[in-house]
Motif scaffolding. Structure first.
Motif, PDB file in Angstrom:
ATOM      1  N   ILE A  33     -28.194  42.209 -26.651  1.00 30.13           N
ATOM      2  CA  ILE A  33     -27.484  41.131 -27.352  1.00 30.13           C
ATOM      3  C   ILE A  33     -26.352  40.614 -26.478  1.00 30.13           C
ATOM      4  O   ILE A  33     -26.158  39.405 -26.345  1.00 30.13           O
ATOM      5  N   LYS A  34     -25.593  41.517 -25.854  1.00 30.89           N
ATOM      6  CA  LYS A  34     -24.500  41.092 -24.981  1.00 30.89           C
ATOM      7  C   LYS A  34     -25.033  40.255 -23.829  1.00 30.89           C
ATOM      8  O   LYS A  34     -24.444  39.249 -23.449  1.00 30.89           O
ATOM      9  N   ASP A  35     -26.166  40.670 -23.248  1.00 33.12           N
ATOM     10  CA  ASP A  35     -26.761  39.932 -22.135  1.00 33.12           C
ATOM     11  C   ASP A  35     -27.239  38.562 -22.591  1.00 33.12           C
ATOM     12  O   ASP A  35     -27.056  37.572 -21.895  1.00 33.12           O
ATOM     13  N   TYR A  36     -27.843  38.497 -23.765  1.00 26.44           N
ATOM     14  CA  TYR A  36     -28.381  37.235 -24.273  1.00 26.44           C
ATOM     15  C   TYR A  36     -27.271  36.202 -24.473  1.00 26.44           C
ATOM     16  O   TYR A  36     -27.443  35.037 -24.160  1.00 26.44           O
ATOM     17  N   TYR A  37     -26.134  36.619 -25.001  1.00 26.94           N
ATOM     18  CA  TYR A  37     -25.042  35.686 -25.298  1.00 26.94           C
ATOM     19  C   TYR A  37     -24.021  35.558 -24.169  1.00 26.94           C
ATOM     20  O   TYR A  37     -23.043  34.837 -24.306  1.00 26.94           O
ATOM     21  N   LYS A  38     -24.249  36.227 -23.058  1.00 26.55           N
ATOM     22  CA  LYS A  38     -23.300  36.213 -21.952  1.00 26.55           C
ATOM     23  C   LYS A  38     -23.053  34.806 -21.427  1.00 26.55           C
ATOM     24  O   LYS A  38     -21.948  34.463 -21.040  1.00 26.55           O
ATOM     25  N   ASP A  40     -22.780  32.098 -23.014  1.00 29.33           N
ATOM     26  CA  ASP A  40     -22.011  31.241 -23.921  1.00 29.33           C
ATOM     27  C   ASP A  40     -20.631  30.914 -23.368  1.00 29.33           C
ATOM     28  O   ASP A  40     -20.045  29.905 -23.734  1.00 29.33           O
ATOM     29  N   GLY A  41     -20.112  31.727 -22.474  1.00 34.39           N
ATOM     30  CA  GLY A  41     -18.805  31.484 -21.884  1.00 34.39           C
ATOM     31  C   GLY A  41     -18.856  30.548 -20.682  1.00 34.39           C
ATOM     32  O   GLY A  41     -17.839  30.290 -20.051  1.00 34.39           O
ATOM     33  N   ILE A  84     -29.978  30.016 -16.637  1.00 31.73           N
ATOM     34  CA  ILE A  84     -29.082  29.694 -15.524  1.00 31.73           C
ATOM     35  C   ILE A  84     -27.625  29.954 -15.902  1.00 31.73           C
ATOM     36  O   ILE A  84     -26.829  30.392 -15.078  1.00 31.73           O
ATOM     37  N   ARG A  85     -27.274  29.739 -17.159  1.00 28.92           N
ATOM     38  CA  ARG A  85     -25.907  30.018 -17.602  1.00 28.92           C
ATOM     39  C   ARG A  85     -25.624  31.521 -17.568  1.00 28.92           C
ATOM     40  O   ARG A  85     -24.534  31.948 -17.186  1.00 28.92           O
ATOM     41  N   ARG A  86     -26.610  32.355 -17.957  1.00 26.78           N
ATOM     42  CA  ARG A  86     -26.428  33.815 -17.888  1.00 26.78           C
ATOM     43  C   ARG A  86     -26.252  34.266 -16.442  1.00 26.78           C
ATOM     44  O   ARG A  86     -25.410  35.106 -16.129  1.00 26.78           O
ATOM     45  N   ARG A  87     -27.042  33.692 -15.537  1.00 31.34           N
ATOM     46  CA  ARG A  87     -26.938  34.066 -14.123  1.00 31.34           C
ATOM     47  C   ARG A  87     -25.612  33.610 -13.526  1.00 31.34           C
ATOM     48  O   ARG A  87     -25.027  34.299 -12.691  1.00 31.34           O
ATOM     49  N   ALA A  88     -25.130  32.442 -13.948  1.00 31.75           N
ATOM     50  CA  ALA A  88     -23.812  31.982 -13.500  1.00 31.75           C
ATOM     51  C   ALA A  88     -22.732  32.942 -13.998  1.00 31.75           C
ATOM     52  O   ALA A  88     -21.803  33.291 -13.260  1.00 31.75           O
ATOM     53  N   VAL A 123     -13.705  27.506 -13.064  1.00 33.03           N
ATOM     54  CA  VAL A 123     -12.870  26.372 -13.427  1.00 33.03           C
ATOM     55  C   VAL A 123     -11.528  26.886 -13.937  1.00 33.03           C
ATOM     56  O   VAL A 123     -11.476  27.782 -14.783  1.00 33.03           O
ATOM     57  N   ALA A 124     -10.441  26.304 -13.410  1.00 29.33           N
ATOM     58  CA  ALA A 124      -9.097  26.660 -13.881  1.00 29.33           C
ATOM     59  C   ALA A 124      -8.905  26.067 -15.263  1.00 29.33           C
ATOM     60  O   ALA A 124      -9.150  24.889 -15.482  1.00 29.33           O
TER      61      ALA A 124
END
Length: 125
Positions: A33-38, A40-41, A84-88, A123-124
């Protein structure tokens, strides 16, 4: 009356037999679950939005969605963008400049594939 009593006793016995080994198995773990939603940030930015913020490029990143069998649903671009967002996020990014998403057919291991590429950003805020 005696028949009802025997019926009720058999029903109670059957129900107690069913109450023992009930369980729930899932392929979702707390870590999964943590990996799936990672991701989101990680915020998606356009080039125009980046003109207004300070950022550092952490590197190139890719994400994919794959249809492995012909009977499965076709891959969704939204799933590739989530990948791609999880990998970023794994690179420590909180932003992403998405370059493009391309759909391929008959790739090794995939009947159809969506591949997204971009730049991971810090990003700052």
């Amino acid at each position: 009356m005696q028949l009802r009593l025997i019926g009720a006793a058999l029903l109670a016995l059957a129900l107690t037999g069913c109450a023992n080994n009930w369980g729930f198995n899932s392929n979702v773990s707390p870590e999964g679950i943590k990996d799936y939603y990672k991701g989101d940030g990680v915020t998606l930015y356009s080039k125009d939005q980046l003109n207004e913020v300070n950022y550092v490029t952490l590197g190139s990143v890719e994400g994919e969605a794959c249809q492995m069998k012909a009977v499965e649903a076709p891959p969704k671009e939204a799933d590739a963008r989530a990948s791609i967002r999880r990998r970023a996020a794994d690179m420590g990014a909180n932003g992403l400049l998405l370059d493009r998403c391309i759909r391929f057919e008959d790739m090794p291991g995939c009947v159809e594939q969506v591949l997204c590429s971009g730049q991971a950003l810090k990003v700052a805020k």
